[in-house]
Scaffold this active site. Structure first.
Site, PDB file in Angstrom:
ATOM      1  N   HIS A 249       0.797  -1.222   0.000  1.00 35.42           N
ATOM      2  CA  HIS A 249       0.000   0.000   0.000  1.00 35.42           C
ATOM      3  C   HIS A 249       0.841   1.289   0.000  1.00 35.42           C
ATOM      4  O   HIS A 249       0.687   2.153  -0.845  1.00 35.42           O
ATOM      5  CB  HIS A 249      -0.895   0.038   1.252  1.00 35.42           C
ATOM      6  CG  HIS A 249      -1.697  -1.195   1.515  1.00 35.42           C
ATOM      7  ND1 HIS A 249      -2.849  -1.524   0.825  1.00 35.42           N
ATOM      8  CD2 HIS A 249      -1.503  -2.193   2.417  1.00 35.42           C
ATOM      9  CE1 HIS A 249      -3.339  -2.654   1.295  1.00 35.42           C
ATOM     10  NE2 HIS A 249      -2.540  -3.100   2.256  1.00 35.42           N
TER      11      HIS A 249
HETATM   12  O1  RIB Z   1      -4.739  -0.495   5.222  1.00 37.12           O
HETATM   13  C1  RIB Z   1      -3.383  -0.457   4.871  1.00 37.12           C
HETATM   14  C2  RIB Z   1      -2.639   0.544   5.700  1.00 37.12           C
HETATM   15  O2  RIB Z   1      -2.717   0.177   7.075  1.00 37.12           O
HETATM   16  C3  RIB Z   1      -1.129   0.576   5.375  1.00 37.12           C
HETATM   17  O3  RIB Z   1      -0.625   1.859   5.602  1.00 37.12           O
HETATM   18  C4  RIB Z   1      -0.564  -0.384   6.376  1.00 37.12           C
HETATM   19  O4  RIB Z   1       0.811  -0.107   6.664  1.00 37.12           O
HETATM   20  C5  RIB Z   1      -1.406  -0.096   7.581  1.00 37.12           C
HETATM   21  O5  RIB Z   1      -0.888   1.067   8.201  1.00 37.12           O
END
Ligand code: RIB
Ligand code: CA
Length: 321
Positions: A249
């Site tokens: 992500h």
């Molecule tokens: O939902 C994904 C996010 O939540 C990313 O930033 C992961 O590192 C967690 O922080």
């Protein structure tokens, strides 16, 4: 690497200045490395999220050491959300927040424990900085509230969070769900805002071939990151159907700024649901064609050239091999 072994920064002299606000976190670690190479990383601030604050801060210091850049400073911030109770995500990132590799103790701890002041002072001194929150947005929201001038001094805010579906609940993505009130402040701040939602980040999966491409870089850093990505993908593959690896992500929020041509985006009006038995933490993205829909406040990233973006990650790792 240059011939004499010096670390070679990205040759782009117009590197984008940014502060990463993060909760390492496997994908946060990749985002830090991507930002250190492809952007001008002014500093790292940490927040409770994937793990409690002391762990996310410890992990950020570990990644800083893996980068081999002692000049990079780490500043810890909020240990809990603005209103909601702390709710970590050990089931994804492990108890340490960075399970899956044998990581060295950091050479030094955080350089400061006032992330909000670091954000404000840095952005006042360096107008045109991007804030890139890739954990719960608590620190950034507190900085926006503490310094009403901040919003107009920023180049913008690029977030990883939200989506038309959730991961922590059916409709709430973790970063927003963990602190919806902070997210509401960020989406309402009025300046340039880029959003990397789950709809986008699930297009950048750490598949086995991509993890091998990292491991093939060799050296010290790459095998450690390949091990971390293997663990990260293992937890995702064990919990999700229909994917070939963990969605990575957080680097999307960085690389959409440094390499915008690799991303498609759409202007949308986005608001955050801050309460609701089933919908707290939901990002309501207005995709209606209605002429009188509310004006867009966010550039929502909708697609990317995943292979090219992954190569940017491999290049960043190789630059520190
Ligand atoms: O939902 C994904 C996010 O939540 C990313 O930033 C992961 O590192 C967690 O922080
Ligand atoms: Ca994160």
């Amino acid at each position: 690497m240059t011939g004499d072994g010096d670390v070679c920064q990205d040759p782009d002299v117009n590197a984008i200045p940014m502060i990463l606000d993060c909760d390492p976190g496997h994908d946060d670690a990749i985002a830090i490395i991507a930002a250190a190479h492809h952007a001008e990383l002014l500093g790292i601030t940490t927040v409770a999220g994937n793990a409690p604050l002391e762990r996310t801060t410890f992990n950020a210091c570990v990644v800083r050491d893996l980068l081999g850049d002692p000049s990079l400073t780490v500043h810890s911030g909020a240990a809990r959300p603005l209103v909601a109770p702390p709710r970590p995500a050990a089931h994804i990132h492990g108890e340490s927040g960075l399970d899956g590799a044998d990581l060295p103790e950091p050479v030094r701890g955080a350089d400061g424990d006032d992330a909000v002041s670091f954000i404000i002072e840095t952005c006042r001194a360096r107008e045109g900085t991007w804030l890139v929150p890739i954990g719960p947005f608590t620190n950034v929201a507190m900085a926006l509230r503490a310094a009403p001038d901040l919003g107009r001094r920023l180049a913008g805010i690029s977030v990883m969070g939200g989506g038309t579906f959730g991961n922590r609940t059916a409709c709430a993505e973790f970063n927003i769900w963990a602190d919806p009130h902070a997210a509401d402040i960020v989406f309402g701040y009025g300046g340039p805002l880029v959003m990397a939602p789950l709809d986008l980040t699930f297009q950048l999966q750490a598949t086995a071939p991509r993890i091998e491409a990292v491991r093939d870089v060799g050296g010290v850093l790459a095998p450690v990151l390949a091990d971390l990505l293997t663990f990260f993908s293992g937890t995702y593959l064990g919990r999700n159907e229909g994917i070939d690896g963990a969605p990575v992500h957080d680097p999307c929020a960085v690389l959409a700024l440094t390499h915008p041509h690799l991303f498609e985006r759409a202007p949308r009006h986005v608001v955050v649901e801050t309460y609701g038995e089933h919908t707290a933490g939901m990002t309501v993205i207005d995709r209606r064609r209605l002429r009188e829909r509310p004006p867009a406040n966010t550039d929502v990233l909708v697609s990317l050239d995943a292979d090219a973006v992954w190569q940017l990650i491999v290049d960043a790792i190789a630059s520190r091999a």
